[in-house]
Design a protein around this motif. Structure first.
Motif, PDB file in Angstrom:
ATOM      1  N   THR A   1       0.829  -1.212   0.000  1.00 48.06           N
ATOM      2  CA  THR A   1       0.000   0.000   0.000  1.00 48.06           C
ATOM      3  C   THR A   1       0.860   1.258   0.000  1.00 48.06           C
ATOM      4  N   LEU A   2       1.965   1.212   0.774  1.00 47.84           N
ATOM      5  CA  LEU A   2       2.862   2.365   0.826  1.00 47.84           C
ATOM      6  C   LEU A   2       3.501   2.627  -0.532  1.00 47.84           C
ATOM      7  N   ILE A   3       3.944   1.582  -1.210  1.00 42.63           N
ATOM      8  CA  ILE A   3       4.561   1.730  -2.542  1.00 42.63           C
ATOM      9  C   ILE A   3       3.542   2.255  -3.550  1.00 42.63           C
ATOM     10  N   ILE A   4       2.338   1.675  -3.511  1.00 44.07           N
ATOM     11  CA  ILE A   4       1.288   2.123  -4.432  1.00 44.07           C
ATOM     12  C   ILE A   4       0.968   3.599  -4.204  1.00 44.07           C
TER      13      ILE A   4
ATOM     14  N   VAL B   1      -4.590   6.994   1.854  1.00 40.17           N
ATOM     15  CA  VAL B   1      -4.484   5.649   2.444  1.00 40.17           C
ATOM     16  C   VAL B   1      -3.436   5.588   3.553  1.00 40.17           C
ATOM     17  N   SER B   2      -3.004   6.730   4.053  1.00 38.83           N
ATOM     18  CA  SER B   2      -1.961   6.736   5.085  1.00 38.83           C
ATOM     19  C   SER B   2      -2.402   5.985   6.335  1.00 38.83           C
TER      20      SER B   2
ATOM     21  N   THR C   1      -7.163  -4.414  -0.212  1.00 40.16           N
ATOM     22  CA  THR C   1      -7.217  -4.350  -1.678  1.00 40.16           C
ATOM     23  C   THR C   1      -8.467  -3.637  -2.185  1.00 40.16           C
ATOM     24  N   SER C   2      -9.640  -3.964  -1.566  1.00 41.37           N
ATOM     25  CA  SER C   2     -10.882  -3.357  -2.053  1.00 41.37           C
ATOM     26  C   SER C   2     -10.896  -1.852  -1.802  1.00 41.37           C
TER      27      SER C   2
END
Length: 749
Positions: free
Chosen positions: A21-24, A34-35, A205-206
């Motif tokens: 999530t961090l990379i995305i 999304v932090s 993911t969702s």
């Protein structure tokens, strides 16, 4: 698979989800909110790791911190959920979460370090998880915007599933003592961990996908707004690549330049820039933009339209990225033609006002027309007055270019009837501005006179005062079409110049009144002078001569009586003529002499005057020859004209020596007859000539035989000639005689 292995797998999966999530978030520009979920993944991974190390690490970490991390996961995801919808966590929620965490940590610490009771500790912790999950699930479901209902349902579903799965887990601990261990082979524990694992994956993911979609839609909407702003901006916006090629621009930019999109795309920037800007712009703008991405500059320059018209702009240049992230040169362009024109208008207005203080009305009009022609790029210009009855145009002033470059005939002041004027006078007839942008195609125009400037297009505006046209101001042959902006500009200047005209007229009226006042003072002084000198002296002489005659009669001497009587007669006659002229002039000044012009034969008028004056001429043996023929009819007041002729003949006899000659001639010039009385007398110098006909300056000189006079007869002649709209003047040189000339109107049937 045992529980400990499953905990390690869950740890690895959550750690991966956090890193993923961090990379995305860092790679994808559409994912920005999304932090909190990254934090939740790392907290969940830490919680499972601490649970898996129970018995190896202190209970503070494996029990208290591990359960606290699990609670923080639920809270972090809730914060992230609210952040997704740009909602802030309210104060009451902060208080609720803080109290809940404090109670949790106190509970875990008590049943771990004081009363080590795994049963109560686990039941309470799991019940707390379920309660918190249900409460936050309800909050999410209720706090989701209507258009984002699906997102709230997914988040609430995960929370509710988590709470539901906790129920069998709690029951298994209550009724089956064999399951009261974290690593005990409990099917419910296994099922709960596996379900939590899938929920973590589904959640991450969702919601990651939902976040990207939402932000993508926001980005698209933002780009649409930017594109709308780009397309609808009144200012031109242009994008150039590093080679100076135009690669994008908005409609305002192409409209400003007069090009279509296809014509302007991929065009070199310098195609629309005058050459005199090349070097400066390359050095001061392009090179600095290329070397410094933060460099910005706003400056004024010029552009070239498609029709080759050069116009002023204000350009703000800077570096910026396009949608794909590529850096380009950008420019925001404002057409400042109107601003520049207004600045020039204000400057010109001040210049005209200052100019008018020291120059005549005609000079002001000339400068005004020249200024307007320069400011409107019009080679031709004119300014004419219109009379009170709206019937006659007084041709007044033309631009310098019109006179020197465009007209083969020299424009001169004169009069023109409105009914005879062409379409250029429509502004008088309609009292509205007119524009003729294609003069040649007009079918109702009149032919221009030979030598007149060729007209391509014209614009004429009327100047109105009290509902009447008082003047017109026109311009012509601009390279481009005239439009309403030109009309507004000319109207502005027309009002300015007419305001100056009105002021100049007032100044002229004041000056005329001052002149008239000075003339009245001079008249008064002249009267006093005449009464004190010109009349007093002759009457004094008459009195003295009369006394001598009385003495001669008393003494009986008669030899000198005839001589003194002759002197008395001449003095009396001269005094009488002076008194007669004086009375006539005084009556003229008071408008008490009736002016009754009628048809008269100049021949007969001269003949009558000669019958009166011939005896004086004969005394000096002067020959008077009249070349006036019969039936030269003039439209005059006969009495006034005879007074003029008698005075001028008397003046000629006075200054013509014995045996001299006087000639009377006439010549028809247009609608006037010029009458000349020439003598072979002494003439006069230039200084004396300049004082003729001027009240208070005319000097009296003795005649060739000592004749006296006051010079007042010439003043009277001027009054009567000007009463007829004529002129009177003298042409003379010292010692070469004199020609006195005056004009009278011809009689027309």
């Amino acid at each position: 698979m045992d529980i400990k292995s499953l905990l390690i797998i869950t740890f690895i999966v959550n750690l991966f989800l956090g890193v993923f999530t961090l990379i995305i978030k860092q790679k994808q520009k559409y994912i920005t909110d999304v932090s909190y979920w990254v934090i939740a993944n790392f907290l969940m991974a830490g919680s499972y790791l601490l649970f898996g190390l129970r018995g190896i690490i202190p209970d503070l970490f494996s029990i208290v911190f591990a359960n606290t991390f699990s609670y923080l996961v639920i809270i972090s995801r809730y914060y992230g959920f609210k952040n997704m919808f740009n909602k802030k966590v309210v104060k009451s929620e902060y208080i609720f979460f803080s109290i809940f965490l404090i109670i949790l940590m106190l509970h875990l610490s008590y049943f771990t370090f004081i009363d080590n009771n795994i049963y109560y500790r686990t039941i309470f912790a799991r019940a707390g998880f379920s309660f918190l999950a249900i409460v936050l699930g309800i909050f999410m479901l209720r706090g989701t915007p209507k258009n984002e209902r699906f997102v709230g349902q997914v988040a609430s579903f995960c929370y509710f599933i988590f709470a539901i799965l906790s129920i069998p887990y709690i029951l298994s601990w209550v009724y089956n003592t064999e399951y009261r261990s974290l690593f005990a082979p409990n099917v419910y524990t296994f099922l709960m961990l596996v379900t939590n694992l899938f929920l973590d994956i589904i959640w991450s993911t969702s919601l990651l996908y939902i976040s990207s979609q939402r932000n993508f839609e926001k980005q698209i909407e933002s780009e649409k707004r930017l594109q709308s702003l780009f397309n609808n901006s009144h200012d031109g916006i242009v994008m150039l690549n590093r080679d100076g090629k135009i690669i994008d621009f908005n409609p305002a930019y192409s409209k400003m330049l007069g090009y279509s999109r296809e014509e302007l795309m991929d065009t070199d920037f310098y195609k629309i820039t005058p050459e005199n800007w090349y070097n400066w712009e390359q050095k001061e703008v392009i090179e600095k933009l290329a070397s410094d991405n933060a460099f910005t500059i706003t400056y004024e320059k010029e552009y070239i339209r498609k029709d080759n018209e050069i116009f002023p702009i204000e350009l703000s240049a800077f570096n910026a990225n396009d949608i794909e992230g590529k850096s380009h040169y950008w420019g925001i362009v404002k057409d400042i033609s109107e601003r520049k024109k207004n600045e020039k208008s204000i400057k010109a207005r001040l210049e005209l006002n200052e100019f008018s203080l020291t120059h005549s009305l005609n000079e002001v009009l000339q400068k005004t027309i020249d200024l307007i022609c320069v400011l409107t790029n019009s080679p031709i210009g004119f300014f004419h007055f219109v009379d009170e009855n709206q019937e006659k145009i007084t041709l007044q002033a033309w631009s310098t270019n019109t006179i020197t470059d465009f007209c083969r005939i020299k424009p001169e002041p004169g009069h023109y009837l409105v009914e005879d004027a062409g379409i250029w006078a429509d502004c008088i007839r309609t009292k509205k501005p007119v524009i003729h942008n294609d003069y040649k195609s007009l079918t109702h125009k009149k032919e221009l006179p030979d030598g007149h400037a060729e007209l391509v297009r014209e614009s004429i505006v009327p100047i109105l005062r009290n509902g009447k046209v008082v003047a017109i101001l026109g311009i012509g042959n601009k390279q481009n079409l005239y439009d309403q902006k030109d009309i507004d500009f000319v109207i502005f200047f027309a009002d300015v110049v007419y305001g100056i005209i009105e002021r100049k007229k007032q100044e002229q009226e004041i000056e005329d009144q001052n002149i008239k006042l000075n003339e009245l003072n001079a008249t008064k002084d002249k009267f006093i002078s005449i009464l004190a000198h010109d009349l007093r002296n002759p009457f004094s002489s008459i009195v003295q001569i009369s006394e001598i005659l009385v003495e001669e009669v008393k003494s009986g001497r008669s030899d000198n009586i005839a001589k003194f009587a002759n002197v008395l007669q001449k003095t009396s006659k001269t005094t009488y003529n002076l008194l007669e002229n004086l009375l006539q002039w005084a009556r003229s000044q008071q408008n008490k002499i009736p002016y009754n012009p009628q048809k008269a034969d100049l021949y007969l008028l001269v003949y009558e005057c000669l019958n009166i004056i011939n005896c004086n001429a004969a005394a000096k043996k002067i020959d008077i020859n009249s070349e006036i023929t019969e039936k030269q009819f003039i439209y005059v007041d006969s009495g006034m004209v005879k007074t003029v002729i008698r005075n001028l003949l008397s003046n000629a006899i006075k200054f013509t020596p014995v045996s001299g000659k006087i000639t009377i001639t006439s010549a028809v010039i247009q609608n006037q007859i010029e009458i000349t009385i020439s003598d072979t007398g002494v003439g006069m110098d230039e200084n004396t000539q300049n004082t003729l006909f001027k009240l208070g300056q005319t000097k009296s000189f003795k005649g060739t035989e000592g004749e006296t006079g006051s010079g007042f007869g010439l003043i009277l002649c001027k009054e009567f000639v000007e009463k007829h709209g004529g002129q009177i003047w003298a042409e003379t040189e010292k010692g070469k005689g004199c020609d006195f000339k005056f004009t009278m109107p011809v009689y027309n049937e």
